[in-house]
Write a protein that holds these residues in place. Structure first.
Motif, PDB file in Angstrom:
ATOM      1  N   ILE A 106       0.846  -1.184   0.000  1.00  0.00           N
ATOM      2  CA  ILE A 106       0.000   0.000   0.000  1.00  0.00           C
ATOM      3  C   ILE A 106       0.882   1.233   0.000  1.00  0.00           C
ATOM      4  O   ILE A 106       1.764   1.372   0.849  1.00  0.00           O
ATOM      5  N   GLU A 107       0.625   2.089  -0.944  1.00  0.00           N
ATOM      6  CA  GLU A 107       1.354   3.344  -1.012  1.00  0.00           C
ATOM      7  C   GLU A 107       0.423   4.486  -0.613  1.00  0.00           C
ATOM      8  O   GLU A 107      -0.593   4.720  -1.258  1.00  0.00           O
ATOM      9  N   GLU A 108       0.743   5.158   0.460  1.00  0.00           N
ATOM     10  CA  GLU A 108      -0.083   6.274   0.911  1.00  0.00           C
ATOM     11  C   GLU A 108       0.794   7.246   1.695  1.00  0.00           C
ATOM     12  O   GLU A 108       1.813   6.862   2.279  1.00  0.00           O
ATOM     13  N   ALA A 152      -3.823  -4.817  -2.432  1.00  0.00           N
ATOM     14  CA  ALA A 152      -3.090  -5.217  -1.237  1.00  0.00           C
ATOM     15  C   ALA A 152      -4.046  -5.570  -0.099  1.00  0.00           C
ATOM     16  O   ALA A 152      -5.095  -4.965   0.055  1.00  0.00           O
ATOM     17  N   PRO A 153      -3.678  -6.556   0.722  1.00  0.00           N
ATOM     18  CA  PRO A 153      -4.508  -6.893   1.883  1.00  0.00           C
ATOM     19  C   PRO A 153      -4.338  -5.843   2.981  1.00  0.00           C
ATOM     20  O   PRO A 153      -3.302  -5.177   3.072  1.00  0.00           O
ATOM     21  N   LEU A 190      -7.704  -3.826  -0.466  1.00  0.00           N
ATOM     22  CA  LEU A 190      -7.954  -2.566  -1.160  1.00  0.00           C
ATOM     23  C   LEU A 190      -8.371  -2.915  -2.583  1.00  0.00           C
ATOM     24  O   LEU A 190      -7.739  -3.758  -3.226  1.00  0.00           O
ATOM     25  N   MET A 191      -9.447  -2.323  -3.047  1.00  0.00           N
ATOM     26  CA  MET A 191      -9.928  -2.603  -4.402  1.00  0.00           C
ATOM     27  C   MET A 191      -9.371  -1.566  -5.373  1.00  0.00           C
ATOM     28  O   MET A 191      -9.659  -0.362  -5.230  1.00  0.00           O
ATOM     29  N   ALA A 201      -7.312  14.304   4.359  1.00  0.00           N
ATOM     30  CA  ALA A 201      -6.246  13.320   4.574  1.00  0.00           C
ATOM     31  C   ALA A 201      -6.854  11.944   4.818  1.00  0.00           C
ATOM     32  O   ALA A 201      -6.717  11.336   5.888  1.00  0.00           O
ATOM     33  N   ILE A 202      -7.567  11.455   3.818  1.00  0.00           N
ATOM     34  CA  ILE A 202      -8.185  10.128   3.849  1.00  0.00           C
ATOM     35  C   ILE A 202      -7.725   9.383   2.609  1.00  0.00           C
ATOM     36  O   ILE A 202      -8.084   9.755   1.483  1.00  0.00           O
ATOM     37  N   SER A 203      -6.922   8.379   2.809  1.00  0.00           N
ATOM     38  CA  SER A 203      -6.414   7.616   1.668  1.00  0.00           C
ATOM     39  C   SER A 203      -7.425   6.543   1.267  1.00  0.00           C
ATOM     40  O   SER A 203      -8.361   6.225   2.016  1.00  0.00           O
TER      41      SER A 203
END
Length: 620
Positions: A30-32, A309-310, A298-299, A259-261
């Motif tokens: 996960i990239e955030e 990613a889970p 994540l869809m 700021a909500i990924s």
């Protein structure tokens, strides 16, 4: 033709292409962006701290702490509050506001002649204790819960048990169920081991229908797609209604402003992943408790066919600065409910007291009740918002106590009409010029009744309202011209004519066929949470109030009631003014009404004209 053939060929090739592979999705990262101090430097994310009540010069005006915050802002702008409303206006305002019904003639006369210093306080307490209070204020919550008695979409199948959630909401509000419990049960009532006896636990489980009250498509071919849509809809609703944040914007990509990924969205969704068991062609009514927690992903781009990613359940990072983590030994939803109602959460109390303030004054202390993010409006009185939020939690989350504080305040009791003369008129005009939107509340905001209040009020003033509580939704008769356009069985009229006159909250709520009177006066469609209704002004509204069969029938009933009680024309006019406007008519109004009747008009015509007046449809 050749171009069309080419396009069809390309479309066929596209449909035959495989969808992007999900192989290796569990290995994806996960990239955030990290949450920074800058992200958290926003008024809504600050801890709730009880502010000091400000000092004011006009010390004889405030009745409550609320008044000092309002008056301090007015004095800062060199403005004065309007004079107090007269007693007839005040009881009319209060009854419509707390019960959604006009005061009876007896209530008006008793209050106007009651010289006890606590007369108003007694009236407030009686209305808060009335079962009509829950019917009025329950509708506001049902708007947020996107409640309806059907699934929506093409087939719009009936949910036979949906009405039980509606009745639970009304009962919880009437009992003043603490708001933290009210929320906890709707998120995780099936895990509420402390709910008490089996009947109470059953009610707590029933409350979880809040999460599933939105539209659904039980007949869709893919249960995976249906599940994805339901979970996303639940997540968006919980974010907007309980936290006042637009989480739904992050289901396909990181939120553009807040700021909500995207990962934050699916982490919040993960709390509900184990709670839904779907069957083809069958509606789901409540959340279920299971220990086999599925892996959440994540869809990618929000596509249900592209798991990325889970991830695991986690509280929204921007308001979880303590880095609290759900316990693996507790139900995820129970953990979410506890975190949501923790006193350290900066949003839950702020959001609900703002919603309560909005319903009393027409606009919240912040005008964007479901968007406390950076694109939402800043509060006009931030210290007052925190004062009320702290007060709610100090008072064991009693929303009735917040209602009482508000309606007992001086700012709630000021006049909503311009003084006729004197210094008060000059102060009014000055405040109107300096604050035309009335954000500082120097005067009471004038508001039109909503759809349900208009209908219930018409029935009440004509002694036709059926006050029975609870049970499945009722279906009054529809206009004949509409019935001709409906599918067979789409609106099966309730046999009992007495049920047709029950309060509007009990009218069967079909998503694909709103009750016509409600649709005319801006009732929402229940497809998504409605925090603030639109308020249109259309010719159709005037035509419905003048010529519809319902208004004609109501006018005749009102005329029959008035003529049965009074035979003298002057007395009949007096009775109408008290029933409809909660006041006595002046000499000119009596003359106009009697001349209208003398011209050949019937008493029914006079009733219909008075029901169409702004004085009946608006509350000052």
């Amino acid at each position: 033709m050749r171009r069309m053939t080419l396009l069809l060929a390309l479309l066929a090739i596209f449909l035959l292409l495989p969808w992007p592979s999900t192989a290796g999705a569990d290995d994806a990262e996960i990239e955030e962006d990290e949450i920074s101090d800058f992200d958290r430097d926003h008024w809504a994310y600050e801890p709730i701290a009880r502010p000091a009540v400000p000092a004011v010069a006009q010390t004889d005006w405030p009745r409550t702490g609320i008044d000092r915050f309002i008056l301090a802002r007015l004095e800062k702008e060199s403005l004065q509050p309007a004079p107090p409303a007269d007693r007839p206006s005040l009881i009319r305002r209060l009854c419509w506001d707390l019960t959604g019904l006009p005061p009876t003639v007896d209530q008006v006369q008793q209050f106007v002649t009651d010289e006890r210093p606590d007369a108003y306080s007694r009236l407030v307490d009686s209305l808060l204790a009335s079962p009509e209070f829950g019917k009025r204020w329950g509708q506001f919550w049902l708007d947020l819960a996107r409640y309806a008695d059907t699934d929506g979409y093409e087939h719009d199948k009936i949910r036979d048990q949906a009405w039980k959630y509606r009745d639970w909401v009304i009962d919880a509000i009437n009992r003043d169920l603490p708001y933290d419990t009210f929320i906890r049960w709707q998120l995780a009532g099936d895990h509420a081991e402390s709910a008490g006896d089996p009947a109470t636990r059953q009610q707590a489980t029933l409350a979880t229908a809040f999460c599933l009250s939105g539209p659904d498509m039980p007949d869709i071919n893919s249960m995976d797609e249906r599940r994805h849509v339901l979970l996303n809809e639940i997540t968006s609703t919980v974010g907007a209604v309980l936290l006042g944040l637009q989480f739904g914007c992050a289901q396909c990509h990181d939120h553009k402003y807040d700021a909500i990924s995207q990962a934050d969205f699916y982490r919040l969704r993960a709390f509900f992943d184990s709670s839904i068991r779907l069957e083809q062609n069958k509606s789901v009514s409540v959340l279920t408790s299971h220990r086999d927690y599925p892996q959440t992903h994540l869809m990618i781009r929000g596509d249900w066919r592209r798991p990325g990613a889970p991830l695991k359940p986690a509280f929204p990072r921007v308001i979880n600065d303590t880095n609290a983590v759900p316990s693996p030994d507790v139900s995820p939803r129970a953990e979410l409910a506890d975190w949501m109602t923790d006193r350290a959460n900066p949003l839950t109390a702020r959001v609900i007291v703002n919603r309560i303030w909005q319903q009393h004054f027409g606009t919240g202390l912040t005008a964007t009740p479901s968007d406390f993010g950076v694109m939402g409006d800043s509060p006009t009185h931030p210290e007052l918002l925190d004062y009320l939020s702290d007060e709610l939690m100090r008072e064991d989350w009693s929303t009735k106590r917040i209602h009482r504080m508000i309606v007992m305040s001086s700012v709630y009791q000021v006049s909503g009409t311009r003084p006729k003369e004197g210094s008060s008129r000059g102060a009014w005009d000055h405040a109107l010029a300096a604050d035309p939107e009335n954000q500082l509340l120097s005067r009471f905001p004038r508001r039109r009744l909503d759809a349900e209040a208009i209908r219930d009020g018409l029935l009440a003033v004509s002694d036709s309202l059926n006050h029975e509580m609870g049970g499945p939704g009722v279906r009054p008769a529809l206009p004949a011209e509409m019935v001709k356009t409906l599918k067979s069985g789409q609106w099966k009229e309730t046999p009992s004519k007495a049920d047709h006159d029950r309060r509007s909250i009990y009218i069967f709520a079909r998503r694909n066929l709103r009750f016509p009177f409600f649709a005319t006066f801006d009732r929402p469609t229940a497809d998504q949470p409605c925090a603030r209704r639109n308020q249109s002004t259309t010719a159709i509204q005037s035509l419905v109030l003048l010529n519809s069969a319902f208004v004609m029938k109501t006018s005749q009933r009102l005329a029959d009631v008035v003529s049965a009680g009074e035979t003298d024309v002057h007395a009949q006019v007096e009775s109408l003014y008290l029933r409809l406007y909660s006041r006595h008519p002046d000499a000119d109004e009596v003359t106009a009404a009697t001349e209208f009747l003398a011209s050949g008009a019937s008493l029914r015509d006079l009733c219909r004209a008075m029901l169409n007046s702004n004085e009946f449809l608006y509350v000052d």
